[in-house]
Write a protein that holds these residues in place. Structure first.
Motif, PDB file in Angstrom:
ATOM      1  N   VAL A   1      22.576 -13.442  19.531  1.00  0.00           N
ATOM      2  CA  VAL A   1      21.224 -13.424  18.968  1.00  0.00           C
ATOM      3  C   VAL A   1      21.169 -14.307  17.727  1.00  0.00           C
ATOM      4  N   TRP A   2      22.193 -14.226  16.893  1.00  0.00           N
ATOM      5  CA  TRP A   2      22.223 -15.039  15.681  1.00  0.00           C
ATOM      6  C   TRP A   2      22.254 -16.526  16.012  1.00  0.00           C
ATOM      7  N   GLN A   3      23.032 -16.910  17.044  1.00  0.00           N
ATOM      8  CA  GLN A   3      23.054 -18.317  17.445  1.00  0.00           C
ATOM      9  C   GLN A   3      21.687 -18.777  17.950  1.00  0.00           C
ATOM     10  N   LEU A   4      21.006 -17.916  18.705  1.00  0.00           N
ATOM     11  CA  LEU A   4      19.666 -18.279  19.169  1.00  0.00           C
ATOM     12  C   LEU A   4      18.719 -18.477  17.989  1.00  0.00           C
ATOM     13  N   TRP A   5      18.849 -17.627  16.985  1.00  0.00           N
ATOM     14  CA  TRP A   5      17.993 -17.770  15.793  1.00  0.00           C
ATOM     15  C   TRP A   5      18.284 -19.071  15.064  1.00  0.00           C
ATOM     16  N   ARG A   6      19.584 -19.435  14.969  1.00  0.00           N
ATOM     17  CA  ARG A   6      19.942 -20.686  14.291  1.00  0.00           C
ATOM     18  C   ARG A   6      19.382 -21.898  15.029  1.00  0.00           C
ATOM     19  N   VAL A   7      19.425 -21.846  16.370  1.00  0.00           N
ATOM     20  CA  VAL A   7      18.876 -22.954  17.161  1.00  0.00           C
ATOM     21  C   VAL A   7      17.364 -23.049  16.943  1.00  0.00           C
ATOM     22  N   SER A   8      16.693 -21.911  16.849  1.00  0.00           N
ATOM     23  CA  SER A   8      15.234 -21.901  16.714  1.00  0.00           C
ATOM     24  C   SER A   8      14.771 -22.467  15.368  1.00  0.00           C
ATOM     25  N   VAL A   9      15.610 -22.332  14.337  1.00  0.00           N
ATOM     26  CA  VAL A   9      15.187 -22.797  13.013  1.00  0.00           C
ATOM     27  C   VAL A   9      15.773 -24.171  12.666  1.00  0.00           C
ATOM     28  N   SER A  10      16.640 -24.701  13.541  1.00  0.00           N
ATOM     29  CA  SER A  10      17.269 -25.986  13.247  1.00  0.00           C
ATOM     30  C   SER A  10      16.347 -27.143  13.625  1.00  0.00           C
TER      31      SER A  10
END
Length: 222
Positions: free
Chosen positions: A213-222
């Motif tokens: 989930v954290w990786q998905l969040w990082r991709v969404s804000v990058s």
């Protein structure tokens, strides 16, 4: 993005210990039972795991190099982002499996069976393991076994777009799997019983889900 991905891949390998013990317990237990007690077994255990991690690094280098070769042919950034998303979703599915909530991720392991059918007979000829050279080759062969955990890390290696980056991703993942499999050589059934306990599986699975989930969040804000 990649600087912290190495840590995530290491933790994925470490927390996925229950799956590793299930996939690799046969050869590790056989290796342990066919060896004399004491120091003589450890060189074989180390050689086996060196071969296994070496195959992971080779897989990462091949996938990263494949992506690197295609960089001049297309815009790699959208594809890279997509691969990170798929890897993160797969990590969440893996966490659900480790927690005992869903076995859906195991279905992708069928993809590697054609390759494994060619490798498995050669692995059988090496058993029982009596030398470090045999253990190294057996570990190298076992590194190609169809495994959802390895496929999850492999997608991250592919997403690096670099042979070196892909190799490092799989090295970090392989290093994470080492404590469980090395310990199993010494503790065998006791460790497997602990890792299969419901609270342990649930905690490990939820931790892997959180990382996905954290990786998905990082991709969404990058």
């Amino acid at each position: 993005m990649l600087e912290t991905s190495y840590l995530i891949l290491f933790l994925t390998g470490l927390l996925g210990g229950g799956h590793c013990l299930g996939m690799c317990s046969g050869i590790v237990t056989a290796l342990s039972l066919n060896l004399p007690a004491g120091r003589r077994r450890w060189p074989l255990m180390l050689a086996y795991n060196l071969g296994r991690v070496g195959s992971y690094v080779l897989i990462g280098a091949l996938l990263g190099g494949l992506a690197e070769a295609g960089l001049s042919l297309l815009d790699f950034r959208p594809l890279q982002t997509g691969l990170y998303v798929v890897a993160s979703v797969l990590m969440i599915a893996l966490g659900l499996y480790l927690a005992g909530l869903s076995a859906a991720v195991t279905r992708i392991e069928h993809l590697g069976r054609p390759v494994w059918r060619h490798i498995q007979p050669r692995l059988g000829r090496l058993l029982p393991l009596r030398s470090a050279w045999q253990a190294l080759l057996a570990g190298a062969a076992w590194g190609w076994i169809p495994c959802g955990l390895v496929y999850t890390a492999s997608l991250s290696a592919l997403a690096t777009g670099s042979a070196v980056g892909g190799a490092l991703c799989m090295l970090a993942f392989g290093a994470g799997t080492l404590p469980n499999l090395l310990a199993m050589g010494a503790l065998a059934d006791r460790l497997r019983m602990v890792m299969q306990k419901r609270p342990v599986r649930l905690m490990a699975g939820l931790a892997v889900i959180a990382m996905g989930v954290w990786q998905l969040w990082r991709v969404s804000v990058s």
